[in-house]
Design a protein around this motif. Structure first.
Motif, PDB file in Angstrom:
ATOM      1  N   ILE A 179       0.858  -1.181   0.000  1.00  0.00           N
ATOM      2  CA  ILE A 179       0.000   0.000   0.000  1.00  0.00           C
ATOM      3  C   ILE A 179       0.893   1.229   0.000  1.00  0.00           C
ATOM      4  O   ILE A 179       1.660   1.455   0.935  1.00  0.00           O
ATOM      5  N   ARG A 180       0.809   2.002  -1.078  1.00  0.00           N
ATOM      6  CA  ARG A 180       1.669   3.177  -1.230  1.00  0.00           C
ATOM      7  C   ARG A 180       0.836   4.455  -1.209  1.00  0.00           C
ATOM      8  O   ARG A 180      -0.168   4.555  -1.909  1.00  0.00           O
ATOM      9  N   ILE A 181       1.254   5.408  -0.399  1.00  0.00           N
ATOM     10  CA  ILE A 181       0.629   6.727  -0.415  1.00  0.00           C
ATOM     11  C   ILE A 181       1.035   7.380  -1.732  1.00  0.00           C
ATOM     12  O   ILE A 181       2.228   7.490  -2.040  1.00  0.00           O
ATOM     13  N   ASN A 182       0.049   7.818  -2.523  1.00  0.00           N
ATOM     14  CA  ASN A 182       0.321   8.163  -3.920  1.00  0.00           C
ATOM     15  C   ASN A 182      -0.075   9.599  -4.255  1.00  0.00           C
ATOM     16  O   ASN A 182      -0.928   9.847  -5.098  1.00  0.00           O
ATOM     17  N   ARG A 183       0.549  10.550  -3.558  1.00  0.00           N
ATOM     18  CA  ARG A 183       0.391  11.974  -3.910  1.00  0.00           C
ATOM     19  C   ARG A 183       1.777  12.624  -3.911  1.00  0.00           C
ATOM     20  O   ARG A 183       2.034  13.595  -3.188  1.00  0.00           O
ATOM     21  N   PRO A 184       2.699  12.084  -4.714  1.00  0.00           N
ATOM     22  CA  PRO A 184       4.093  12.571  -4.645  1.00  0.00           C
ATOM     23  C   PRO A 184       4.233  14.049  -4.961  1.00  0.00           C
ATOM     24  O   PRO A 184       5.123  14.718  -4.428  1.00  0.00           O
ATOM     25  N   GLN A 185       3.342  14.587  -5.808  1.00  0.00           N
ATOM     26  CA  GLN A 185       3.417  16.010  -6.153  1.00  0.00           C
ATOM     27  C   GLN A 185       3.044  16.894  -4.976  1.00  0.00           C
ATOM     28  O   GLN A 185       3.348  18.091  -4.956  1.00  0.00           O
ATOM     29  N   LYS A 186       2.382  16.307  -3.958  1.00  0.00           N
ATOM     30  CA  LYS A 186       2.001  17.030  -2.738  1.00  0.00           C
ATOM     31  C   LYS A 186       2.725  16.461  -1.514  1.00  0.00           C
ATOM     32  O   LYS A 186       2.252  16.582  -0.389  1.00  0.00           O
ATOM     33  N   ILE A 187       3.888  15.888  -1.727  1.00  0.00           N
ATOM     34  CA  ILE A 187       4.701  15.272  -0.662  1.00  0.00           C
ATOM     35  C   ILE A 187       3.872  14.231   0.103  1.00  0.00           C
ATOM     36  O   ILE A 187       4.017  14.057   1.302  1.00  0.00           O
ATOM     37  N   ASN A 188       2.964  13.573  -0.627  1.00  0.00           N
ATOM     38  CA  ASN A 188       2.107  12.529  -0.050  1.00  0.00           C
ATOM     39  C   ASN A 188       1.307  13.028   1.156  1.00  0.00           C
ATOM     40  O   ASN A 188       1.059  12.276   2.107  1.00  0.00           O
ATOM     41  N   ALA A 189       0.915  14.312   1.098  1.00  0.00           N
ATOM     42  CA  ALA A 189       0.058  14.853   2.158  1.00  0.00           C
ATOM     43  C   ALA A 189      -1.279  14.124   2.149  1.00  0.00           C
ATOM     44  O   ALA A 189      -1.803  13.744   1.103  1.00  0.00           O
ATOM     45  N   MET A 190      -1.840  13.931   3.337  1.00  0.00           N
ATOM     46  CA  MET A 190      -3.044  13.120   3.509  1.00  0.00           C
ATOM     47  C   MET A 190      -4.285  13.972   3.288  1.00  0.00           C
ATOM     48  O   MET A 190      -4.735  14.695   4.175  1.00  0.00           O
ATOM     49  N   ASP A 191      -4.853  13.875   2.078  1.00  0.00           N
ATOM     50  CA  ASP A 191      -6.018  14.674   1.722  1.00  0.00           C
ATOM     51  C   ASP A 191      -7.309  13.981   2.137  1.00  0.00           C
ATOM     52  O   ASP A 191      -7.282  12.902   2.750  1.00  0.00           O
ATOM     53  N   ALA A 192      -8.459  14.555   1.792  1.00  0.00           N
ATOM     54  CA  ALA A 192      -9.747  14.015   2.230  1.00  0.00           C
ATOM     55  C   ALA A 192      -9.976  12.560   1.812  1.00  0.00           C
ATOM     56  O   ALA A 192     -10.387  11.736   2.638  1.00  0.00           O
ATOM     57  N   PRO A 193      -9.711  12.165   0.546  1.00  0.00           N
ATOM     58  CA  PRO A 193      -9.944  10.768   0.170  1.00  0.00           C
ATOM     59  C   PRO A 193      -9.055   9.778   0.919  1.00  0.00           C
ATOM     60  O   PRO A 193      -9.458   8.632   1.149  1.00  0.00           O
ATOM     61  N   PHE A 194      -7.849  10.213   1.305  1.00  0.00           N
ATOM     62  CA  PHE A 194      -6.891   9.306   1.951  1.00  0.00           C
ATOM     63  C   PHE A 194      -7.484   8.580   3.147  1.00  0.00           C
ATOM     64  O   PHE A 194      -7.310   7.366   3.313  1.00  0.00           O
ATOM     65  N   TRP A 195      -8.213   9.288   3.988  1.00  0.00           N
ATOM     66  CA  TRP A 195      -8.654   8.730   5.266  1.00  0.00           C
ATOM     67  C   TRP A 195      -9.662   7.608   5.068  1.00  0.00           C
ATOM     68  O   TRP A 195      -9.572   6.553   5.703  1.00  0.00           O
TER      69      TRP A 195
END
Length: 270
Positions: free
Chosen positions: A18-34
């Motif tokens: 499972i990879r956090i996949n927002r590299p352009q945003k330094i993998n910041a945890m946005d609303a969908p992430f949670w």
């Protein structure tokens, strides 16, 4: 497999990566992430062919923590009634906590592979994992104190069991950065590797080793360790006695003992 916006989820043999996949945003945890973390770990938990999960980050960093736009949205949605505002905030925090509770309570071992930034909410995430490994460039910080808030999705509750109360308080009160070498000394991570490639290679090999063990035995071991964290020794001993009263009747025990005596590698059912 379910589509995700903020995660990449794939199964490699018995291992879920499972990879956090927002590299352009330094993998910041946005609303969908949670919500996606809850869904992903429900899948891991319910899929018998998955025996271990690995969490890592795409790009140059593991994660910079919660996306600050989420905090801005929460602030803009406040009304004039303090009681209703408080109830709304509390409900939202509990929803976010579910994402990392899903990791903590997952039946399968979860390994964090950390490189680059591991900041704020990312500390909450790795605190919920079973084991943590880092590359030499990793930088950690309990950053919430610099945002004018207390960490609220698991760091303050889980981290003292990993690194001790005193050092946790220092890091939480100061918000200072610490590197992989210090994380290793304090016991936050189990090992440090030279680069991201070596980190992932070694973590996946470790996951492969664990995946070769009895799933029933791994399940029981994780459950007992997690239970012991929040209960007395006497409670833990009573629980393992009741648990093994049934689990020791598993075919895995016979298979493991036979393999040990014949010096062969056992192959367990999912």
């Amino acid at each position: 497999m379910t589509e995700y916006q903020s995660l990449l989820v794939e199964q490699q043999g018995h291992i879920a990566h499972i990879r956090i996949n927002r590299p352009q945003k330094i993998n910041a945890m946005d609303a969908p992430f949670w919500d996606e973390m809850v869904r992903a770990f429900d899948w891991v938990d319910q899929t018998d062919s998955v025996r271990v999960a690995v969490i890592s980050g795409e790009g140059k960093h593991f994660s910079a923590g919660i996306d600050l736009s989420l905090l801005a949205q929460a602030a803009s949605g406040m009304g004039s009634d303090i009681g209703r505002n408080a109830e709304r905030i509390r409900r939202n925090i509990l929803r976010l906590q579910k994402a990392f509770n899903a990791v903590d309570y997952c039946r399968k071992p979860v390994i964090a592979a950390i490189h680059g930034y591991c900041i704020g909410g990312a500390i909450d995430l790795i605190s919920a994992c079973d084991m943590r490994y880092a590359s030499r460039d990793a930088v950690f910080s309990i950053k919430e104190i610099d945002m004018g808030m207390a960490a609220d999705v698991g760091t303050l509750q889980r981290l003292p069991h990993l690194i001790g109360d005193g050092i946790m308080r220092e890091l939480a009160y100061t918000g200072r950065n610490f590197d992989a070498a210090e994380a290793l000394r304090m016991g936050l991570v189990n090992q440090v590797y030279d680069d991201h490639g070596a980190l992932l290679e070694e973590v996946m090999q470790l996951a492969h080793t664990i995946a070769g063990k009895s799933p029933v035995a791994i399940r029981g071991t994780k459950e007992m360790i997690r239970f012991a964290r929040d209960h007395s020794v006497e409670d833990g001993l009573n629980y393992i006695a009741s648990w093994n009263a049934s689990m020791l009747q598993s075919e895995d025990l016979k298979l493991a003992m036979q393999a040990h005596m014949t010096k062969k590698n056992p192959e367990f059912k999912d």
